[in-house]
Design a protein around this motif. Structure first.
Motif, PDB file in Angstrom:
ATOM      1  N   LEU A   1       0.834  -1.211   0.000  1.00 31.14           N
ATOM      2  CA  LEU A   1       0.000   0.000   0.000  1.00 31.14           C
ATOM      3  C   LEU A   1       0.865   1.255   0.000  1.00 31.14           C
ATOM      4  O   LEU A   1       0.637   2.183  -0.774  1.00 31.14           O
ATOM      5  N   MET A   2       1.894   1.265   0.878  1.00 32.44           N
ATOM      6  CA  MET A   2       2.671   2.490   1.019  1.00 32.44           C
ATOM      7  C   MET A   2       3.523   2.779  -0.221  1.00 32.44           C
ATOM      8  O   MET A   2       3.556   3.901  -0.718  1.00 32.44           O
ATOM      9  N   LEU A   3       4.187   1.744  -0.716  1.00 34.85           N
ATOM     10  CA  LEU A   3       5.175   1.992  -1.767  1.00 34.85           C
ATOM     11  C   LEU A   3       4.583   1.919  -3.180  1.00 34.85           C
ATOM     12  O   LEU A   3       5.076   2.576  -4.080  1.00 34.85           O
ATOM     13  N   ARG A   4       3.529   1.108  -3.350  1.00 33.73           N
ATOM     14  CA  ARG A   4       3.004   0.975  -4.717  1.00 33.73           C
ATOM     15  C   ARG A   4       1.653   1.664  -4.903  1.00 33.73           C
ATOM     16  O   ARG A   4       1.205   1.851  -6.022  1.00 33.73           O
ATOM     17  N   HIS A   5       0.989   2.002  -3.798  1.00 32.72           N
ATOM     18  CA  HIS A   5      -0.356   2.576  -3.939  1.00 32.72           C
ATOM     19  C   HIS A   5      -0.521   3.853  -3.124  1.00 32.72           C
ATOM     20  O   HIS A   5      -1.629   4.182  -2.701  1.00 32.72           O
ATOM     21  N   ASP A   6       0.595   4.544  -2.887  1.00 37.12           N
ATOM     22  CA  ASP A   6       0.533   5.876  -2.285  1.00 37.12           C
ATOM     23  C   ASP A   6      -0.206   5.888  -0.944  1.00 37.12           C
ATOM     24  O   ASP A   6      -0.878   6.871  -0.615  1.00 37.12           O
ATOM     25  N   SER A   7      -0.109   4.788  -0.205  1.00 32.99           N
ATOM     26  CA  SER A   7      -0.765   4.642   1.108  1.00 32.99           C
ATOM     27  C   SER A   7      -2.286   4.808   1.025  1.00 32.99           C
ATOM     28  O   SER A   7      -2.933   5.170   2.015  1.00 32.99           O
ATOM     29  N   GLN A   8      -2.859   4.548  -0.143  1.00 36.28           N
ATOM     30  CA  GLN A   8      -4.314   4.662  -0.330  1.00 36.28           C
ATOM     31  C   GLN A   8      -4.902   3.258  -0.388  1.00 36.28           C
ATOM     32  O   GLN A   8      -4.631   2.512  -1.337  1.00 36.28           O
ATOM     33  N   GLY A   9      -5.670   2.881   0.613  1.00 35.70           N
ATOM     34  CA  GLY A   9      -6.243   1.534   0.575  1.00 35.70           C
ATOM     35  C   GLY A   9      -7.459   1.390   1.476  1.00 35.70           C
ATOM     36  O   GLY A   9      -7.731   2.237   2.337  1.00 35.70           O
ATOM     37  N   PHE A  10      -8.186   0.326   1.224  1.00 35.01           N
ATOM     38  CA  PHE A  10      -9.406   0.020   1.993  1.00 35.01           C
ATOM     39  C   PHE A  10      -9.482  -1.496   2.185  1.00 35.01           C
ATOM     40  O   PHE A  10      -9.020  -2.258   1.339  1.00 35.01           O
ATOM     41  N   VAL A  11     -10.101  -1.914   3.297  1.00 34.84           N
ATOM     42  CA  VAL A  11     -10.515  -3.314   3.429  1.00 34.84           C
ATOM     43  C   VAL A  11     -12.002  -3.361   3.130  1.00 34.84           C
ATOM     44  O   VAL A  11     -12.773  -2.550   3.652  1.00 34.84           O
ATOM     45  N   VAL A  12     -12.388  -4.304   2.281  1.00 32.73           N
ATOM     46  CA  VAL A  12     -13.809  -4.522   2.023  1.00 32.73           C
ATOM     47  C   VAL A  12     -14.140  -5.897   2.602  1.00 32.73           C
ATOM     48  O   VAL A  12     -13.487  -6.895   2.269  1.00 32.73           O
ATOM     49  N   ALA A  13     -15.119  -5.922   3.500  1.00 33.28           N
ATOM     50  CA  ALA A  13     -15.458  -7.181   4.176  1.00 33.28           C
ATOM     51  C   ALA A  13     -16.980  -7.287   4.302  1.00 33.28           C
ATOM     52  O   ALA A  13     -17.695  -6.310   4.062  1.00 33.28           O
ATOM     53  N   ASP A  14     -17.447  -8.473   4.680  1.00 29.53           N
ATOM     54  CA  ASP A  14     -18.885  -8.617   4.923  1.00 29.53           C
ATOM     55  C   ASP A  14     -19.106  -8.953   6.400  1.00 29.53           C
ATOM     56  O   ASP A  14     -18.146  -9.032   7.185  1.00 29.53           O
ATOM     57  N   GLU A  15     -20.378  -9.160   6.745  1.00 33.01           N
ATOM     58  CA  GLU A  15     -20.693  -9.341   8.178  1.00 33.01           C
ATOM     59  C   GLU A  15     -19.986 -10.546   8.775  1.00 33.01           C
ATOM     60  O   GLU A  15     -19.448 -10.499   9.866  1.00 33.01           O
ATOM     61  N   GLN A  16     -19.975 -11.643   7.998  1.00 32.13           N
ATOM     62  CA  GLN A  16     -19.345 -12.852   8.539  1.00 32.13           C
ATOM     63  C   GLN A  16     -17.853 -12.629   8.775  1.00 32.13           C
ATOM     64  O   GLN A  16     -17.300 -13.051   9.795  1.00 32.13           O
ATOM     65  N   ALA A  17     -17.217 -11.957   7.829  1.00 31.76           N
ATOM     66  CA  ALA A  17     -15.783 -11.679   7.985  1.00 31.76           C
ATOM     67  C   ALA A  17     -15.536 -10.844   9.239  1.00 31.76           C
ATOM     68  O   ALA A  17     -14.614 -11.112  10.013  1.00 31.76           O
ATOM     69  N   VAL A  18     -16.383  -9.831   9.432  1.00 35.13           N
ATOM     70  CA  VAL A  18     -16.203  -8.944  10.589  1.00 35.13           C
ATOM     71  C   VAL A  18     -16.420  -9.727  11.891  1.00 35.13           C
ATOM     72  O   VAL A  18     -15.634  -9.606  12.840  1.00 35.13           O
ATOM     73  N   GLU A  19     -17.465 -10.564  11.898  1.00 34.79           N
ATOM     74  CA  GLU A  19     -17.746 -11.336  13.123  1.00 34.79           C
ATOM     75  C   GLU A  19     -16.636 -12.338  13.407  1.00 34.79           C
ATOM     76  O   GLU A  19     -16.178 -12.470  14.541  1.00 34.79           O
ATOM     77  N   ASP A  20     -16.186 -13.049  12.379  1.00 38.84           N
ATOM     78  CA  ASP A  20     -15.118 -14.040  12.589  1.00 38.84           C
ATOM     79  C   ASP A  20     -13.822 -13.357  13.037  1.00 38.84           C
ATOM     80  O   ASP A  20     -13.107 -13.863  13.899  1.00 38.84           O
ATOM     81  N   ALA A  21     -13.539 -12.207  12.437  1.00 36.54           N
ATOM     82  CA  ALA A  21     -12.313 -11.489  12.824  1.00 36.54           C
ATOM     83  C   ALA A  21     -12.414 -11.042  14.275  1.00 36.54           C
ATOM     84  O   ALA A  21     -11.463 -11.174  15.047  1.00 36.54           O
ATOM     85  N   ALA A  22     -13.591 -10.514  14.660  1.00 29.93           N
ATOM     86  CA  ALA A  22     -13.750 -10.026  16.043  1.00 29.93           C
ATOM     87  C   ALA A  22     -13.603 -11.181  17.032  1.00 29.93           C
ATOM     88  O   ALA A  22     -12.967 -11.038  18.084  1.00 29.93           O
ATOM     89  N   ALA A  23     -14.149 -12.345  16.668  1.00 24.96           N
ATOM     90  CA  ALA A  23     -14.089 -13.500  17.581  1.00 24.96           C
ATOM     91  C   ALA A  23     -12.667 -13.998  17.753  1.00 24.96           C
ATOM     92  O   ALA A  23     -12.313 -14.561  18.791  1.00 24.96           O
ATOM     93  N   ASN A  24     -11.825 -13.787  16.749  1.00 22.92           N
ATOM     94  CA  ASN A  24     -10.444 -14.292  16.800  1.00 22.92           C
ATOM     95  C   ASN A  24      -9.428 -13.192  17.016  1.00 22.92           C
ATOM     96  O   ASN A  24      -8.228 -13.418  16.904  1.00 22.92           O
ATOM     97  N   ARG A  25      -9.910 -11.997  17.286  1.00 25.21           N
ATOM     98  CA  ARG A  25      -9.028 -10.837  17.309  1.00 25.21           C
ATOM     99  C   ARG A  25      -8.034 -10.920  18.460  1.00 25.21           C
ATOM    100  O   ARG A  25      -8.381 -11.292  19.569  1.00 25.21           O
ATOM    101  N   VAL A  26      -6.806 -10.551  18.141  1.00 25.30           N
ATOM    102  CA  VAL A  26      -5.753 -10.502  19.151  1.00 25.30           C
ATOM    103  C   VAL A  26      -5.509  -9.043  19.454  1.00 25.30           C
ATOM    104  O   VAL A  26      -5.258  -8.260  18.546  1.00 25.30           O
ATOM    105  N   SER A  27      -5.600  -8.683  20.720  1.00 21.47           N
ATOM    106  CA  SER A  27      -5.395  -7.268  21.059  1.00 21.47           C
ATOM    107  C   SER A  27      -3.979  -6.862  20.693  1.00 21.47           C
ATOM    108  O   SER A  27      -3.020  -7.516  21.043  1.00 21.47           O
TER     109      SER A  27
END
Ligand SMILES: Cc1cc2nc3c(=O)[nH]c(=O)nc-3n(C[C@H](O)[C@H](O)[C@H](O)COP(=O)(O)OP(=O)(O)OC[C@H]3O[C@@H](n4cnc5c(N)ncnc54)[C@H](O)[C@@H]3O)c2cc1C
Length: 489
Positions: free
Chosen positions: A327-353
């Motif tokens: 992102l930083m070197l090839r895309h000028d630090s311009q980026g987004f994550v696109v996710a859906d509800e299941q992805a968000v829920e699964d990530a939150a359940a497995n999230r490491v602080s």
């Protein structure tokens, strides 16, 4: 005047009084400086470490603590992984370039097991537990983790993966304050001082002292407003970190990093690099940088990461630092994550602080056209990207970026878009060009007599690519060698 003050050398003939002297003078008491002090003391040298701040540790004590080691360390074996120096060499050659120093990669892979054993002998504790979740670092005090994308495309197809991120065991670590690196630095500094190394705090190195024959004979530093000259009978080891906090140098060499220094401390002001350049030292890879993207890797891996045009940029299951670099070197630090509800829920359940706040979507919608407008992505681009991803994901495949099947699933509305713009930072990887024993090369490729360097003051094992642990790894590895070589001179 350059930022940091003049770095021009002082002729030894102009030094009226040496306020201290030692066989080996080490500048900086972070990871490479502590290792250099131990290495020099082990050769019987009288060692003096000069440190800008009032305490030991530098960036290393704040660090997450990854030390990139492998080739079949006792920790890898205890966690059930096979590795060889050859496999480690192949991975490093593929992942750390372009701009690699082949000689450093070779000796680093070959001697990595021995270096791990040395760290253990110095008292660095490791817990034989493997951590296997997408995260910046382990949830607890687990000692081993993949930390460079070894188990993801393209490296997993080139060489059998092995985890090489070794972490000192530490309870209640808080990266950025007192991270896992603290439990590397505590035993290393104890070992250095038990070996007889003396330390002078609150003393900022400014410039080198040159003898009439061109040999480096000592340093000039400032301590409590006074200028002091310190004589080095055998050699000076510069171990004062990177130039991430010298805005002029960053703007000149790594403009993508301007205004985004991270994973460093403000003492990383490039003064030691400039002082060595002022006596003719060569530099390498000044353009190179490590990069982080400040979000949850567990979210990125379950969604897709796109640039400002709505195109995917990389396989999201790789080392998150590679995503940051892309992102930083090839895309000028311009980026987004696109996710859906299941992805968000699964990530939150497995999230490491990780000390970072839980990611929040900036926009949520069932309608990709609406999201394109909000993100200022050209009409149709995000829809095309999601459509193509979903078409292949329905078969559990990702032929475009080769994310492993385990993480591939069609994304369903409603979609959440997480804004990564302004969420990248990094530190510089370029510095003095040294041989495998820390001798600093001049611009003709000749070692400068009496001058050694290690850590992020030098160009190390990482250049165009990076793996977590490469800095604490090569800093301690080549620091120790530099100290030994300076002492033997
Ligand atoms: C939050 C965070 C997380 C990180 N996580 C990791 C990780 O998990 N693994 C990894 O490999 N790397 C990590 N890093 C990066 C790593 O800590 C540094 O790249 C590494 O410490 C560099 O080693 P060094 O010896 O060159 O510098 P340091 O360890 O910073 O030591 C340099 C020392 O020199 C001193 N100094 C500077 N200028 C002068 C001067 N003019 N005179 C005298 N003394 C001076 C500094 O005060 C400092 O004590 C992390 C860094 C941070 C901040």
């Amino acid at each position: 005047m350059s930022e940091g003050g003049s770095a021009k050398p002082r002729p030894a003939a102009e030094v009226s009084e040496w306020s201290a002297e030692a066989d080996v003078v080490v500048v900086g008491y972070g990871v490479s400086g502590a290792a250099a002090a131990i290495g020099a003391a082990a050769e019987g040298a009288d060692v003096l470490v000069v440190e800008h701040t009032g305490g030991w540790g530098g960036a290393a004590a704040l660090a997450g603590g990854f030390i990139y080691l492998g080739g079949g360390t006792a920790l890898q074996k205890a966690c059930g992984f096979d590795d060889t120096p050859e496999a480690m060499h192949m991975f490093l050659s593929a992942a750390m370039g372009p701009g690699l120093d082949e000689a450093k990669i070779e000796v680093y892979a070959e001697r990595s097991v021995e270096h791990f054993d040395w760290l253990v002998r110095c008292g660095v504790p490791f817990r034989a537990a493997f951590f296997d979740r997408p995260a910046w670092e382990p949830a607890g005090d687990e000692g081993l983790m993949y930390s460079g994308g070894e188990n993801a495309y393209p490296f997993a197809d080139l060489v059998k993966p092995a985890p090489r991120g070794h972490l000192p065991q530490m309870a209640d670590k808080r990266t950025g304050e007192r991270g896992g690196g603290y439990m590397l630095m505590l035993p290393l500094t104890k070992t250095a001082e038990q070996s007889g190394a003396r330390v002078r705090y609150n003393t900022r190195f400014q410039r080198l002292v040159l003898a009439a024959d061109g040999r480096v004979a000592g340093i000039v530093a400032r301590s409590f407003g006074e200028e002091v000259a310190i004589r080095a009978r055998r050699g000076v080891v510069l171990a004062a970190g990177s130039f991430a906090f010298n805005a002029q140098m960053v703007a000149r060499h790594v403009p993508a990093l301007s205004g985004r220094p991270g994973s460093a401390v403000e003492q990383h002001d490039g003064q030691s690099i400039r002082a060595a350049q002022a006596v003719g030292a060569d530099v390498a890879n000044m353009w190179a940088c490590e990069a982080a993207v400040h979000t949850d890797p567990g979210l990125m891996i379950r969604g897709i990461v796109v640039n400002a045009r709505g195109e995917r940029v990389i396989n999201e299951d790789t080392y998150p630092g590679r995503i940051g670099q892309a992102l930083m070197l090839r895309h000028d630090s311009q980026g987004f994550v696109v996710a859906d509800e299941q992805a968000v829920e699964d990530a939150a359940a497995n999230r490491v602080s990780s000390g970072m706040p839980a990611p929040q979507p900036r926009w949520v919608s069932d309608d990709l056209t609406e999201l394109e407008a909000a993100m200022h992505v050209p009409a149709g681009m995000l829809a095309a990207t999601v459509g193509l991803y979903n078409r292949h994901a329905a078969d559990g495949q990702d032929p475009v970026h080769h994310k492993a099947a385990r993480w591939v699933r069609p994304l369903c509305p409603p979609y959440g878009v997480f804004d990564l713009r302004g969420h990248t930072s990094g530190f510089t990887l370029g510095g003095l060009r040294t041989d495998i024993d820390g001798a600093v090369f001049d611009v003709d490729g000749e070692p400068i007599p009496g001058l050694y360097a290690a850590g992020r003051t030098t160009a190390g094992i990482a250049a165009g690519g990076y793996a977590s642990g490469a800095s604490l790894g090569d800093g301690s590895f080549f620091g120790r060698r530099a100290g030994r070589a300076a002492a033997k001179r």
